[in-house]
Write a protein that holds these residues in place. Sequence first.
Motif, PDB file in Angstrom:
ATOM      1  N   GLY A   1     -12.769  -3.073 -11.660  1.00  0.00           N
ATOM      2  CA  GLY A   1     -13.067  -3.408 -13.342  1.00  0.00           C
ATOM      3  C   GLY A   1     -12.725  -4.760 -13.740  1.00  0.00           C
ATOM      4  N   LEU A   2     -11.863  -4.979 -13.177  1.00  0.00           N
ATOM      5  CA  LEU A   2     -11.148  -5.944 -13.532  1.00  0.00           C
ATOM      6  C   LEU A   2     -11.506  -6.970 -12.665  1.00  0.00           C
ATOM      7  N   GLY A   3     -11.969  -7.123 -11.662  1.00  0.00           N
ATOM      8  CA  GLY A   3     -12.055  -7.863 -10.563  1.00  0.00           C
ATOM      9  C   GLY A   3     -11.358  -7.770  -9.305  1.00  0.00           C
ATOM     10  N   ALA A   4     -10.157  -7.305  -9.582  1.00  0.00           N
ATOM     11  CA  ALA A   4      -8.868  -7.577  -8.454  1.00  0.00           C
ATOM     12  C   ALA A   4      -9.282  -6.750  -7.056  1.00  0.00           C
ATOM     13  N   HIS A   5      -8.582  -7.180  -5.843  1.00  0.00           N
ATOM     14  CA  HIS A   5      -8.672  -7.136  -4.695  1.00  0.00           C
ATOM     15  C   HIS A   5      -7.599  -6.803  -4.290  1.00  0.00           C
ATOM     16  N   LEU A   6      -8.020  -5.757  -3.469  1.00  0.00           N
ATOM     17  CA  LEU A   6      -7.059  -4.942  -2.464  1.00  0.00           C
ATOM     18  C   LEU A   6      -5.890  -6.038  -1.909  1.00  0.00           C
ATOM     19  N   SER A   7      -4.736  -5.883  -2.432  1.00  0.00           N
ATOM     20  CA  SER A   7      -3.644  -6.141  -1.321  1.00  0.00           C
ATOM     21  C   SER A   7      -2.621  -6.316  -0.716  1.00  0.00           C
ATOM     22  N   ARG A   8      -2.708  -4.687  -1.512  1.00  0.00           N
ATOM     23  CA  ARG A   8      -1.477  -4.417   0.034  1.00  0.00           C
ATOM     24  C   ARG A   8      -1.973  -2.290  -0.368  1.00  0.00           C
ATOM     25  N   LYS A   9      -1.443  -1.614   1.154  1.00  0.00           N
ATOM     26  CA  LYS A   9      -1.446  -0.274   1.170  1.00  0.00           C
ATOM     27  C   LYS A   9      -1.089   0.145   1.659  1.00  0.00           C
ATOM     28  N   LEU A  10       0.484   0.891   0.676  1.00  0.00           N
ATOM     29  CA  LEU A  10       0.902   2.106   1.443  1.00  0.00           C
ATOM     30  C   LEU A  10       0.705   3.532   2.003  1.00  0.00           C
ATOM     31  N   ARG A  11       1.847   4.379   2.672  1.00  0.00           N
ATOM     32  CA  ARG A  11       1.158   5.404   2.753  1.00  0.00           C
ATOM     33  C   ARG A  11       2.478   6.212   2.407  1.00  0.00           C
ATOM     34  N   THR A  12       1.967   7.749   1.824  1.00  0.00           N
ATOM     35  CA  THR A  12       3.028   8.827   1.640  1.00  0.00           C
ATOM     36  C   THR A  12       2.442   9.941   2.389  1.00  0.00           C
ATOM     37  N   TYR A  13       3.029  10.270   4.060  1.00  0.00           N
ATOM     38  CA  TYR A  13       3.342  10.291   5.135  1.00  0.00           C
ATOM     39  C   TYR A  13       3.650  12.155   4.443  1.00  0.00           C
ATOM     40  N   ARG A  14       3.033  13.901   5.120  1.00  0.00           N
ATOM     41  CA  ARG A  14       3.570  14.559   5.304  1.00  0.00           C
ATOM     42  C   ARG A  14       3.704  15.084   6.812  1.00  0.00           C
ATOM     43  N   TYR A  15       4.599  16.022   6.897  1.00  0.00           N
ATOM     44  CA  TYR A  15       5.559  16.520   7.989  1.00  0.00           C
ATOM     45  C   TYR A  15       5.093  18.138   7.687  1.00  0.00           C
ATOM     46  N   HIS A  16       4.655  19.053   7.968  1.00  0.00           N
ATOM     47  CA  HIS A  16       4.846  20.492   8.267  1.00  0.00           C
ATOM     48  C   HIS A  16       4.946  21.165   9.505  1.00  0.00           C
ATOM     49  N   PHE A  17       6.981  21.745   9.095  1.00  0.00           N
ATOM     50  CA  PHE A  17       7.572  22.376  10.588  1.00  0.00           C
ATOM     51  C   PHE A  17       6.444  23.327  11.219  1.00  0.00           C
ATOM     52  N   ASP A  18       6.218  24.006  10.402  1.00  0.00           N
ATOM     53  CA  ASP A  18       5.222  24.827  11.609  1.00  0.00           C
ATOM     54  C   ASP A  18       3.473  24.162  11.255  1.00  0.00           C
ATOM     55  N   GLU A  19       3.071  23.393  12.123  1.00  0.00           N
ATOM     56  CA  GLU A  19       2.678  22.078  12.915  1.00  0.00           C
ATOM     57  C   GLU A  19       1.319  23.134  12.835  1.00  0.00           C
ATOM     58  N   SER A  20       1.347  24.323  13.043  1.00  0.00           N
ATOM     59  CA  SER A  20      -0.453  24.834  13.039  1.00  0.00           C
ATOM     60  C   SER A  20      -0.824  25.255  11.343  1.00  0.00           C
ATOM     61  N   LYS A  21       0.132  24.487   9.989  1.00  0.00           N
ATOM     62  CA  LYS A  21      -0.361  24.778   8.635  1.00  0.00           C
ATOM     63  C   LYS A  21      -1.438  23.023   8.590  1.00  0.00           C
TER      64      LYS A  21
END
Length: 385
Positions: A356-376
Amino acid sequence: MYTVEVKNNKSRKQFLNFPAKLYENDKNWIHPLNQDIEKVFNPKKNKVFKRGGKAIRWVLFDGNDQIIGRIAAFVNPKYEGKAAVGGIGFFDCINDQTAANYLFNQAKEWLQSHGMETMDGPINFGERDQWWGLLVDGFHEPLYNMNYNFAYYIDLFENYGFKTYFNQECFSLPITQKLQPKLHDRHEAIAKDKDFKAEHLQLNNLDKYIQDFVTIYNKAWASHGGGKDMPLSQGKLIFKSMKPVIDPKIVWFVYYKNEPVAFWLNLPDLNQYFKHLNGNFGLFHKLKFLWYKTFKKSKRVIGIAFGVVPEWQGKGVDNFMIIEGQKVMKTQLSYTDYEMQWIGDFNPKMINIAKGLGAHLSRKLRTYRYHFDESKPVERHKSLR
């Protein structure tokens, strides 16, 4: 390949110095202050240890005894409630999936030995405002205590099996940007009410503003994610740590009938100074920092925190505060750019404020997740509504 646990000065220096070699040809990388990283692993300085948290870190070597990677793993009893979710962070690695997998597996085995069933990363062994997330878009100079990495890290994480838990979006705009007419309309409506006033922090009355900050925070933010009230002592520690670099004219408060109802906490981008120090902060480097701070002032303001008490949310108080602050930044200060600390994609209200302020996306980071039980399946972070 083999790993060495960081236990002594030699391995500690190897852990701290490896990124400088890895990124030596990347003009955007800024060497973090070594003391900032060491605080994370110091039981005397990181309160997570006192809460029963555990942390470990390793350096990875190849068959020729050359360092090719590093990683840390954490168990934080306060992270994600009672879920058995550990974390990894401070990951750096050459562009080699086998090497990355070696590091991830090392962390996984350690976390499993401590009863964890899932690992998130890259995260911090502490608060989310530092060292959190993998950079996936916007590969330019990082903000202070923000992760920076090569683009190939995305493949290293995803090929191992990490899935997106949430994205962290940063928005930017010029200080002089003309804001939308509707924001000015809301500002004027609030400004006509003489019971409202906006003011920037005064260092000679710092204790008052700390109390006001804590009051607003506890009403506006503490309820999110089952959070607890911030004690006044913590507020004092936050402002004590910021005091050497704080610019009082970019820290704003709004009052209604003299009661605090909103705050807007900003700091100069310290990386504009620290990028000249090569990770060190001894006496000579402190003098160098003071010189840059005095004669080569940072041109970027970083939005650290923003809060409005619930009864005044959506009523224009935020617009009133922002426009009053912008007037001062435009006319009395030398800053040119404004960038907000990351906003989780699970927080649509704050993202809408930024847009709403007119700001633009300047960068993006990501938090990943990994289940040890990969079927989950990995479910995305719950949205704040």
